[in-house]
Design a protein around this motif. Structure first.
Motif, PDB file in Angstrom:
ATOM      1  N   PRO A  73      -3.625  14.523  -4.378  1.00 21.67           N
ATOM      2  CA  PRO A  73      -4.773  13.569  -4.738  1.00 21.67           C
ATOM      3  C   PRO A  73      -5.128  13.486  -6.100  1.00 21.67           C
ATOM      4  N   TYR A 273      -5.820   3.908  -5.525  1.00 26.69           N
ATOM      5  CA  TYR A 273      -5.296   3.210  -4.545  1.00 26.69           C
ATOM      6  C   TYR A 273      -6.066   3.044  -3.596  1.00 26.69           C
ATOM      7  N   ARG A 274      -5.918   1.733  -2.840  1.00 21.11           N
ATOM      8  CA  ARG A 274      -6.580   1.273  -1.480  1.00 21.11           C
ATOM      9  C   ARG A 274      -5.699   0.747  -0.538  1.00 21.11           C
ATOM     10  N   MET A 294     -10.078  11.814  -0.128  1.00 21.97           N
ATOM     11  CA  MET A 294      -9.986  10.361   0.008  1.00 21.97           C
ATOM     12  C   MET A 294     -11.438   9.734   0.618  1.00 21.97           C
ATOM     13  N   PHE A 305      -9.579   2.267   3.042  1.00 19.77           N
ATOM     14  CA  PHE A 305      -9.069   3.716   2.911  1.00 19.77           C
ATOM     15  C   PHE A 305      -8.718   3.867   1.396  1.00 19.77           C
ATOM     16  N   GLY A 307      -8.205   6.252  -2.424  1.00 18.67           N
ATOM     17  CA  GLY A 307      -8.198   7.518  -3.366  1.00 18.67           C
ATOM     18  C   GLY A 307      -7.451   7.880  -4.137  1.00 18.67           C
ATOM     19  N   THR A 308      -7.189   9.007  -4.542  1.00 19.76           N
ATOM     20  CA  THR A 308      -6.395   9.583  -5.525  1.00 19.76           C
ATOM     21  C   THR A 308      -6.742   9.151  -6.979  1.00 19.76           C
ATOM     22  N   ARG A 322       2.001   7.783  -2.740  1.00 17.40           N
ATOM     23  CA  ARG A 322       0.593   8.044  -3.041  1.00 17.40           C
ATOM     24  C   ARG A 322      -0.061   7.302  -2.025  1.00 17.40           C
ATOM     25  N   ILE A 326      -2.637   8.590   1.536  1.00 17.34           N
ATOM     26  CA  ILE A 326      -3.557   7.928   1.989  1.00 17.34           C
ATOM     27  C   ILE A 326      -3.483   7.709   3.478  1.00 17.34           C
TER      28      ILE A 326
END
Length: 414
Positions: A73, A273-274, A294, A305, A307-308, A322, A326
């Motif tokens: 993450p 990222y998503r 996330m 969704f 995160g990172t 990556r 997620i």
């Protein structure tokens, strides 16, 4: 006044929104077509609950632990970069309890100011209808260790007057009945809200154009000419401009442009990222999946969704491992959810400008009389957009600001 805003993300456009309300002639210049990047791929959270800055005790140790795992993450790509080494040292110096304690009330205040301004913008009708919900935010946990860690934050929030609830598994099921959740329970930050960035951003651009703001897209600022302590000319890939005041809201590119003015602005791009799932998921509550680090947001037309935090310099490279992390994290908490290969392939990324102490740079330059900084918001850029825009307007007018902004001083020491 004639005002140029460099950067067309949520912070730059929010600054334009409040400045044009004061009757100024505003021009926004952005190197993209304002349809992608951090202001479009974020989780859309409004987060008074996020009172702990990213630079906090234990973060450096965690970063080193994850450094060589490109799916982690919090990933730092090993590289030789003097600016990054300096930024890392400042980050280390900022990651102590005393500085975190000092930052907590400031982060709370600017988040609450921004949350209220989102409400004001919606009530004004300027942008028409857009998603703005106050369902709160669920901090979903699987382990007792994660719960105990978040409970300390929740208790601190309660002491600051923010609304918090503690939900066990049965209470979680009542608040989120239409999807299976594999979690022991959740901390519910009732004080939070959420939006759909891909809906709000085009509406904001359209409103500003109707209001007379000149928005120049696909035009890169190449240089800034200084004369007698002021920016006399803004040179772009398509021409040159003059203005009474300049607002630097260029996100992760702000540090590069600052160098052209011989100003050191410690800043690193933190890539996020998503994944969007445009089919029913049963998810109705925004959440952070604690152990997976996330976010999950039910937006208009899809569930996001996201995160990172990846420190790898300015680049648009999408690292598949990556994105898969997620997808796997989502499956781990929502066992009935299957994110498809097509949805994974459609993943997008954006770069958040991260200051060493996790606080934004908002304020006048010490060196350039007509320059105001509005950048460095890290993971809170979306949440803090309207507040920053309002503060920028007040700074330029030399009015008393809506809150004490000394903690955001661009020239502060780390």
């Amino acid at each position: 006044m004639k005002i140029i805003i460099i950067g067309g993300g949520i912070v730059g456009l929010s600054s334009a929104y409040f400045l044009q309300k004061e009757g100024h002639q505003v021009t926004v210049i952005d190197k993209s077509d304002i349809s992608s990047g951090a202001s479009f791929v974020n989780a859309g959270f409004l987060t008074p609950s996020h009172i702990i800055p990213m630079a906090s005790p234990g973060k450096i140790a965690q970063g080193i632990k994850w450094m060589f795992d490109s799916s982690s993450p919090f990933y730092i790509r090993p590289r030789w970069d003097i600016d990054f080494f300096k930024w890392s040292w400042y980050f280390h110096r900022s990651s102590n309890r005393a500085k975190v304690e000092k930052a907590i009330p400031v982060i709370r205040d600017i988040n609450l100011l921004s949350r209220d301004l989102f409400e004001d913008i919606k009530a004004s009708g300027d942008l028409g209808d857009f998603q703005l919900e106050r369902k709160g935010l669920l901090m979903l946990y699987k382990t007792e260790a994660a719960y105990e860690k978040e409970k300390k934050v929740a208790d601190r929030l309660s002491s600051l007057g923010l609304e918090v609830a503690d939900l066990d598994a049965s209470e979680l099921k009542k608040i989120e009945p239409d999807t299976e959740i594999d979690a022991k329970g959740a901390i519910h930050y009732i004080c939070d809200g959420h939006t759909t960035p891909t809906e709000l951003m085009p509406k904001l651009v359209a409103y500003l154009r109707r209001a007379g703001v000149d928005i120049k897209t696909n035009e890169e600022v190449l240089d800034l000419a200084v004369c007698n302590g002021q920016i006399a000319q803004v040179e772009t890939s398509k021409g040159s401009y003059t203005a009474d005041e300049i607002v630097l809201a260029a996100g992760s590119w702000s540090g590069i442009l600052s160098k052209k003015l011989d100003i050191s602005l410690p800043l690193q791009p933190g890539k996020g990222y998503r994944i969007n799932v445009s089919r029913p998921t049963g998810i109705s509550m925004p959440a952070i999946l604690m152990e997976a680090n996330m976010a999950v947001t039910p937006m208009r037309g899809f569930t996001r969704f996201a995160g990172t935090m990846e420190f790898s310099g300015i680049n648009a490279t999408i690292r598949k491992e990556r994105v898969l992390a997620i997808a796997h994290g989502a499956k781990n908490y929502y066992p009935d959810l299957e994110i498809t290969s097509e949805e994974i392939a459609d993943a997008r990324t954006g770069m958040r400008p991260v200051s060493p102490d996790g606080l934004p740079y908002i304020g006048k330059s010490k060196n350039i009389e007509n320059l105001t900084f509005a950048t460095g918001h890290a993971m809170m850029g979306w949440s803090l957009g309207p507040a920053t825009g309002k503060l920028v307007s007040e700074i330029i007018h030399r009015e008393k600001t809506s809150m004490d902004i000394s903690a955001f001083a661009p020239g502060r020491r780390f």
